[in-house]
Write a protein that holds these residues in place. Structure first.
Motif, short mmCIF file in Angstrom:
data_model
loop_
_atom_site.label_atom_id
_atom_site.label_comp_id
_atom_site.label_asym_id
_atom_site.label_seq_id
_atom_site.Cartn_x
_atom_site.Cartn_y
_atom_site.Cartn_z
N MET A 208 0.83 -1.21 0.00
CA MET A 208 0.00 0.00 0.00
C MET A 208 0.86 1.26 0.00
O MET A 208 0.62 2.20 -0.77
CB MET A 208 -0.92 0.01 1.23
N TYR A 212 1.19 4.02 -2.95
CA TYR A 212 0.88 5.42 -2.66
C TYR A 212 2.03 6.34 -3.04
O TYR A 212 1.84 7.37 -3.70
CB TYR A 212 0.54 5.56 -1.18
N ARG A 217 -2.63 5.82 -5.78
CA ARG A 217 -3.45 5.88 -4.57
C ARG A 217 -4.68 4.98 -4.65
O ARG A 217 -5.02 4.28 -3.69
CB ARG A 217 -3.88 7.34 -4.35
N ALA A 220 -3.80 1.43 -4.11
CA ALA A 220 -3.50 1.18 -2.69
C ALA A 220 -4.79 0.96 -1.90
O ALA A 220 -4.87 0.07 -1.05
CB ALA A 220 -2.71 2.35 -2.11
N VAL A 250 -3.92 6.89 3.57
CA VAL A 250 -3.99 6.95 2.11
C VAL A 250 -5.22 7.76 1.69
O VAL A 250 -5.16 8.60 0.77
CB VAL A 250 -4.04 5.53 1.50
#
Length: 283
Positions: A208, A212, A217, A220, A250
Motif C-alpha cells: 500500500m 501510494y 493511490r 492502494a 492513504v
C-alpha cells in the motif's frame, strides 16, 4: 570443497560428484544431521524422526546401516577413506552421531551469518548494508526447506522455524527498500508477494505504501479492501488497527506516509560478523 544446500531441495556435492542419497530414509537422516551440523544428534531422536515415533525392533541396526551408507557416499565423493570419514566427518559420539564438514559452502550456515549481520547493520542504522545482507540471505533460497525430504516432527518444526526466519528477513528487506526510496523498483515483487501471502498484513501494508508513494493511490485503496474482504470471508476478522490507520492515511493523503514505518528495526545490534556476500553468491 563441499557444497551443501537445504534451503530448497536437499543436495550435497563435492566438485561435480553428487553425494545426496536417493533412498528416502538415508535422505531424511542426512537432512536431520545437516540441520544440526556440528552438533551431536542422539540416536533416539534419529529413530523417532525416521519412523515417526514408532521404530521397529531392528531400528538401531537399520540406523547403523544408513550411517554406513552415508559414510560410504561421503568417502566416494571426497576421495577420503571411509575410516577417515568416520573419524572426522560423520562421527559416532556417545549415544549419537555428529556430522561436521569443514570447509564447506553450506547455505544454512551462510544464511544464519547473513541474517545476524543484517540485523546488526539495520539496528546500527546502516540501511544499505543491512539490505544487502538480507538480500544475499534471501537469494540462497530455492524453494521450501528440503522440499524433497520426507520429514518427521523435528525436521518439520525446524523447517517451519526457518521459513519464519525467511519471512521476517523479507519484511525487513522490503522495509529497508522503502526507507531507501526504492518503492517503484519493488512494486512488481510486492504484487507477487501479496498474491502468494493473501493474509500477510505487513506485506500488504508495505505494498500500500509503495503504491501510494508511486502515485497509485486508488490501487492502494483497492488493495486494502481486497485484503479486508478476504479476511472477513475466510476468518470473520477485520484488518489490524495498524493497517486501518495506513488505509485512513492513504484516504486523507497524510504526508506522514512519506516516512511511515511498517516493520520496526531490531531493538539492539546482533553480534558483529564479517562480511560474506561473496560466499553467498557462490551458490
Amino acid at each position: 570443497m563441499m557444497r551443501i544446500r537445504i534451503l530448497g531441495p536437499l543436495s550435497i556435492h563435492h566438485g561435480t560428484v553428487e553425494m545426496t542419497p536417493t533412498a528416502q530414509k538415508p535422505r531424511t537422516l542426512l537432512a536431520l544431521l545437516l540441520l544440526h551440523h556440528g552438533q551431536v544428534v542422539p540416536v533416539s531422536d534419529m529413530m523417532d524422526e525416521l519412523w515417526k515415533g514408532v521404530p521397529p525392533k531392528n531400528a538401531r541396526a537399520a540406523l547403523q546401516i544408513y550411517v554406513f551408507h552415508l559414510r560410504k557416499a561421503l568417502a566416494r565423493g571426497t576421495g577420503v577413506p571411509s575410516a577417515e570419514v568416520a573419524r572426522t566427518m560423520l562421527r559416532t559420539v556417545q549415544n549419537g552421531y555428529r556430522l561436521a564438514v569443514e570447509p564447506a559452502h553450506f547455505d544454512l550456515e551462510i544464511h544464519h551469518r547473513l541474517r545476524r549481520a543484517g540485523g546488526s547493520a539495520m539496528a546500527a542504522g546502516d540501511l544499505r548494508s543491512a539490505a544487502m545482507y538480507f538480500r544475499e540471505a534471501l537469494n540462497l533460497w530455492h524453494g521450501p526447506v528440503m522440499s524433497d525430504v520426507e520429514p518427521g516432527t523435528r525436521i518439520r518444526a525446524e523447517a517451519a522455524a526457518l521459513e519464519q526466519s525467511r519471512m521476517t528477513m523479507l519484511d525487513y528487506r522490503i522495509e529497508l527498500d522503502l526507507k531507501l526510496g526504492l518503492h517503484r523498483q519493488i512494486l512488481s515483487e510486492l504484487a507477487v508477494l501479496t498474491s502468494q501471502n493473501r493474509f500477510h498484513e505487513n506485506v500488504h501494508a508495505q505494498y500500500m505504501i509503495a503504491l501510494y508513494r508511486s502515485g497509485y493511490r486508488i490501487r492502494a485503496l483497492e488493495l486494502f479492501h481486497k485484503l479486508r474482504r478476504d479476511l472477513l470471508d475466510e476468518f470473520g476478522l477485520e484488518p489490524s488497527a495498524k493497517l486501518k490507520e495506513f488505509h485512513q492515511s492513504v484516504l486523507t493523503l497524510d504526508p506522514a506516509l512519506d516516512d511511515a514505518e511498517v516493520v520496526a528495526p531490531p531493538p539492539r545490534p546482533a553480534a558483529d560478523l564479517p562480511e560474506i556476500p561473496a560466499l553467498a553468491s557462490s551458490f
